[in-house]
Design an enzyme around this catalytic site. Structure first.
Site, PDB file in Angstrom:
ATOM      1  N   GLU A 268     -28.796  -1.101 -28.833  1.00  0.00           N
ATOM      2  CA  GLU A 268     -29.587  -2.318 -28.999  1.00  0.00           C
ATOM      3  C   GLU A 268     -29.432  -2.898 -30.398  1.00  0.00           C
ATOM      4  O   GLU A 268     -29.355  -4.119 -30.574  1.00  0.00           O
ATOM      5  CB  GLU A 268     -31.062  -2.038 -28.708  1.00  0.00           C
ATOM      6  CG  GLU A 268     -31.367  -1.635 -27.280  1.00  0.00           C
ATOM      7  CD  GLU A 268     -31.158  -2.762 -26.289  1.00  0.00           C
ATOM      8  OE1 GLU A 268     -31.011  -3.930 -26.719  1.00  0.00           O
ATOM      9  OE2 GLU A 268     -31.143  -2.486 -25.084  1.00  0.00           O
ATOM     10  N   ARG A 272     -27.770  -6.676 -30.565  1.00  0.00           N
ATOM     11  CA  ARG A 272     -28.714  -7.719 -30.957  1.00  0.00           C
ATOM     12  C   ARG A 272     -28.615  -8.057 -32.443  1.00  0.00           C
ATOM     13  O   ARG A 272     -28.436  -9.215 -32.820  1.00  0.00           O
ATOM     14  CB  ARG A 272     -30.146  -7.288 -30.619  1.00  0.00           C
ATOM     15  CG  ARG A 272     -30.393  -7.002 -29.167  1.00  0.00           C
ATOM     16  CD  ARG A 272     -31.870  -7.023 -28.860  1.00  0.00           C
ATOM     17  NE  ARG A 272     -32.193  -6.275 -27.638  1.00  0.00           N
ATOM     18  CZ  ARG A 272     -33.311  -6.442 -26.939  1.00  0.00           C
ATOM     19  NH1 ARG A 272     -34.186  -7.325 -27.322  1.00  0.00           N
ATOM     20  NH2 ARG A 272     -33.545  -5.718 -25.859  1.00  0.00           N
ATOM     21  N   ASP A 417     -23.849  -1.041 -16.741  1.00  0.00           N
ATOM     22  CA  ASP A 417     -23.398  -2.426 -16.593  1.00  0.00           C
ATOM     23  C   ASP A 417     -22.375  -2.897 -17.616  1.00  0.00           C
ATOM     24  O   ASP A 417     -21.259  -3.280 -17.285  1.00  0.00           O
ATOM     25  CB  ASP A 417     -24.611  -3.378 -16.587  1.00  0.00           C
ATOM     26  CG  ASP A 417     -25.575  -3.142 -17.744  1.00  0.00           C
ATOM     27  OD1 ASP A 417     -25.327  -2.232 -18.552  1.00  0.00           O
ATOM     28  OD2 ASP A 417     -26.586  -3.870 -17.834  1.00  0.00           O
ATOM     29  N   GLU A 590     -29.270 -12.687 -16.795  1.00  0.00           N
ATOM     30  CA  GLU A 590     -28.002 -12.394 -16.134  1.00  0.00           C
ATOM     31  C   GLU A 590     -27.585 -13.440 -15.107  1.00  0.00           C
ATOM     32  O   GLU A 590     -26.396 -13.777 -14.997  1.00  0.00           O
ATOM     33  CB  GLU A 590     -28.049 -11.005 -15.495  1.00  0.00           C
ATOM     34  CG  GLU A 590     -27.980  -9.866 -16.468  1.00  0.00           C
ATOM     35  CD  GLU A 590     -29.284  -9.619 -17.209  1.00  0.00           C
ATOM     36  OE1 GLU A 590     -29.246  -9.028 -18.312  1.00  0.00           O
ATOM     37  OE2 GLU A 590     -30.354 -10.041 -16.704  1.00  0.00           O
TER      38      GLU A 590
END
Length: 733
Positions: A268, A272, A417, A590
């Site tokens: 993360e 980010r 993913d 998404e």
């Protein structure tokens, strides 16, 4: 320019804001009580319903509803914030968390991880019961007194609806046949961003979390990480919000300090924070007219602010890679640079965590010339590939200690993913000069089509399911909203970012690429249906589907529903199986991400229209009164929806950015010139040049894709199978 103020923010007095805050607080207490009771009932009901079909996978935790609290505790202690608190568990403690946590400032909730689709338990310091009662009592008396003297006890729903009456464009259907002004619609997205940002600025400036209903913030680290500010920098640049960007940049230059004794999540923090800083550097230097600031002009003292902060952070992230195998640990300490394994799952990192760091670190190498970032990142992909998994599909956990996978759970939802997403994007990032990543992508996509794609029972919707116990286990018809990135990514891989019309003129276009575009269209339609099936028009976090037993193969003839209306009793609705615990909407990006790619690549205006409907649903059902911006929802399948009181940073960084790009001219960030990371931060494509290279090669494989560990030798000659190239072993298009 006409500055719109649909929520009457700029004309509201301080008294009105105070009145709205008090009113909202009272309504929020009531709502939380209702939500806790409903959640307790539904939890028990769901457990009974699911136990009949639930089976525990071998070697891996289950991700179905009855066992979810285990995962919640894991992620609650996964390292974004230091944990000394105990974790709540079960139905009763979950209710206590909701009520007690409303007044408890020591709560340890994490921001929603991008690849984590589930709710998570609160983390609270233990307090004496007498103290909790006293706190609740005093707060309750104070709140009642405020409301009594103000004379307002109206409902949250009515107040929000009253506010939205000023938003005239949202009222009623648009005139049939009227010309659509997409730039005007883009301005509505910009308004939504400014409302969200200004609410954060007003009530939680500098905090890493923002809770728009209670109008408060919370830090993830002692001095803050800039979680929301850094993630939104490039969105403000694209929207030309100069004054807001100036304020954000000032905070970065004076307040952002990574020298903190704090454990943070590797994945993360990279996608980010590092991604946000690198993207801000790219846009501010390449497009100086986007929200122009003198501070970052060439030769100015602050010219390299974003890059300097990015390098400082990246040098700290490198500590996560100091594992025996080279697979990064799940977390690292910002100050000590020590890599820290996951707090559960035997220390295993997730595949997505380990393999979604490459775009950022490779671009940093391009900017700095320091190749060790590149080498650390690409080593991860080599280790993953050297495991020799079948058909390019990988389990969702891998050990940082030895580089071997844990369990057999294979899915394209959470924890799996973005590994697949970054395969094709690494190929495009280096201007198609690293064909090894295209090869990996093609192999994985073929595996998805072979093992995970099927069609629903009644209307033949195309879905991507899960194999929770390996490729030979039954297909689970469960599809996270996170999987909805695949439609756009498949189209991007097929055309390389060109329009479909242009790509079809190339000699490299094949029947296989036609089939991939068909799959991209069908998956995007299914994800759009996840919105249409819900009462609010906002998708659930997870959908299950009705499928045949055995499931139809990807090659089976199918048509799919022509529309998602209710004609013919809306038979398509029966294919969606919605479970109450999955009906939350976290403002995820998404589906609109795929709509953006599909619009740019196909030119079909249908994708823009779908996006506009989605955007209006967000505005209608997630708006917070009196300047609160927008919030996530705990239940998006009831009207009025149950609100959650949280705004994720990806609402600003991804969801609204993709809406803005969807309604923008196609020359804003052309897809054949940029790659966009998994947090929607754009980076430029570049050539390898003399400094950069692919530093690894794939091991030889047989026709099944499995590694040939000991090639046979006959009188000093290698076995013929081992001498074949990977390209010769792959099936012809």
């Amino acid at each position: 320019m006409n500055v719109r103020d649909p929520f009457n923010l700029r004309r509201s007095s301080a008294f009105n804001i105070l009145r709205g805050t008090a009113t909202q607080a009272a309504a929020n207490v009531t709502q939380r009580v209702k939500e806790a009771g409903a959640q307790a009932y539904e939890t028990g009901k769901q457990a009974v319903e699911d136990m009949s079909t639930f089976s525990v996978p071998r070697n891996v935790p289950s991700f179905t509803n009855p066992q979810r609290e285990l995962e919640n505790r894991v992620w609650g202690a996964s390292g974004v914030t230091a944990r000394s608190a105990t974790h709540s568990n079960g139905v009763i403690s979950g209710m206590q968390d909701r009520m007690g946590g409303f007044f408890d400032k020591s709560r340890g909730d994490l921001p929603m991880y991008k690849d984590k689709p589930y709710t998570y338990a609160s983390s609270r310091r233990q307090r004496g019961i007498w103290r909790r009662k006293r706190t609740l009592g005093v707060a309750g008396v104070f709140l009642f007194a405020v409301l009594y003297f103000l004379g307002f006890f109206g409902s949250h729903t009515k107040n929000v609806e009253k506010v939205k009456e000023k938003w005239t464009w949202l009222q009623g259907p648009e005139k049939a046949g009227s010309r659509v002004d997409w730039l005007d619609r883009r301005e509505r997205v910009k308004e939504a961003f400014t409302l969200s940002w200004d609410a954060y600025d007003r009530y939680a400036w500098g905090f890493d979390e923002f809770h728009p209903i209670s109008k408060r913030g919370r830090q993830m680290a002692p001095k803050g990480m800039g979680w929301i500010i850094v993630d939104a920098l490039d969105t403000m640049m694209l929207m030309n919000l100069t004054s807001r960007l100036t304020h954000a940049r000032e905070w970065l230059s004076t307040k952002l300090d990574y020298e903190q004794d704090q454990e943070v999540n590797t994945f993360e923090t990279t996608i980010r924070m590092l991604g946000g800083l690198l993207s801000a550097h790219y846009l501010s230097t390449t497009f100086p007219n986007m929200a122009p600031l003198r501070d970052d002009d060439e030769g100015a003292a602050g010219e390299d602010l974003y890059l300097e902060k990015a390098k400082d952070l990246a040098d700290r992230i490198m500590g996560a890679f100091e594992s025996p195998s080279g697979i990064p640990f799940a977390s690292f300490n910002l100050k000590t640079l020590q890599g820290i394994p996951s707090h559960d799952d035997g220390g295993a990192s997730s595949t997505a965590e380990a393999a979604t760091l490459q775009l950022e670190l490779k671009y940093l190498t391009k900017l700095t010339g320091e190749t060790f970032y590149w080498e650390k990142a690409e080593k991860v992909i080599q280790i993953l590939d050297d495991n020799g998994m079948e058909d390019g599909l990988l389990p969702i956990y891998i050990y940082a200690y030895d580089g071997h996978f844990r369990g057999n759970n294979i899915r394209l939802g959470s924890r799996g993913d973005s590994y697949y997403e970054y395969l094709i994007k690494q190929y495009l990032q280096t201007s198609k000069e690293e064909p090894i990543y295209e090869e990996l992508w093609n192999e994985a996509l073929a595996g998805v089509r072979k093992h995970l794609v099927t069609y629903t029972k009644n209307t033949q919707l195309t879905i991507i399911g899960e194999r929770q116990n390996g490729l030979q286990s039954p297909l689970s018809p469960k599809m996270d909203h996170l999987v909805c990135f695949m439609g756009g990514t498949i189209a991007l891989g097929a055309t390389g970012g060109l329009t479909e019309t242009a790509a079809k003129k190339l000699p490299t276009w094949t029947k296989k690429k036609d089939e991939e575009m068909r799959l991209a269209r069908e998956l995007t339609r299914t994800c759009w249906g996840m919105y249409k099936v819900m009462a609010t028009g906002l998708a659930p976090e997870i959908a299950h589907f009705q499928i045949d037993d055995p499931p139809l193969p990807e090659s089976a003839p199918h048509t799919g529903p022509k529309t998602f209306d209710d004609a013919g009793d809306g038979e398509w609705r029966s294919d969606y199986v919605l479970k109450s615990m999955d009906n939350h909407n976290l403002q995820r990006p998404e589906t609109v991400e795929s709509l953006f790619y599909m619009w740019r690549i196909t030119g079909d205006v249908m994708y823009r229209e779908w996006g506009w409907e989605m955007f209006k649903s967000f505005m209608k059902y997630s708006a917070v009164e009196e300047g609160g911006g927008f919030t996530s929802l705990s239940d998006a399948n009831v009207i009025p929806p149950v609100v959650r009181d949280n705004m994720e940073s990806f609402w600003l960084a991804e969801t609204l950015k993709y809406f803005y790009l969807l309604f923008s001219p196609n020359d804003l960030l052309p897809l054949d010139e940029v790659v966009i990371n998994t947090e929607a931060h754009p980076f430029p494509r570049f050539k390898l040049g003399p400094l950069f290279k692919t530093g690894w090669k794939r091991k030889p494989r047989g026709p099944d894709g499995k590694i040939i560990h000991e090639p046979a030798h006959v009188e000093g000659e290698m076995h013929p199978v081992a001498t074949k190239t990977i390209g010769q072993m792959l099936p012809s298009p």
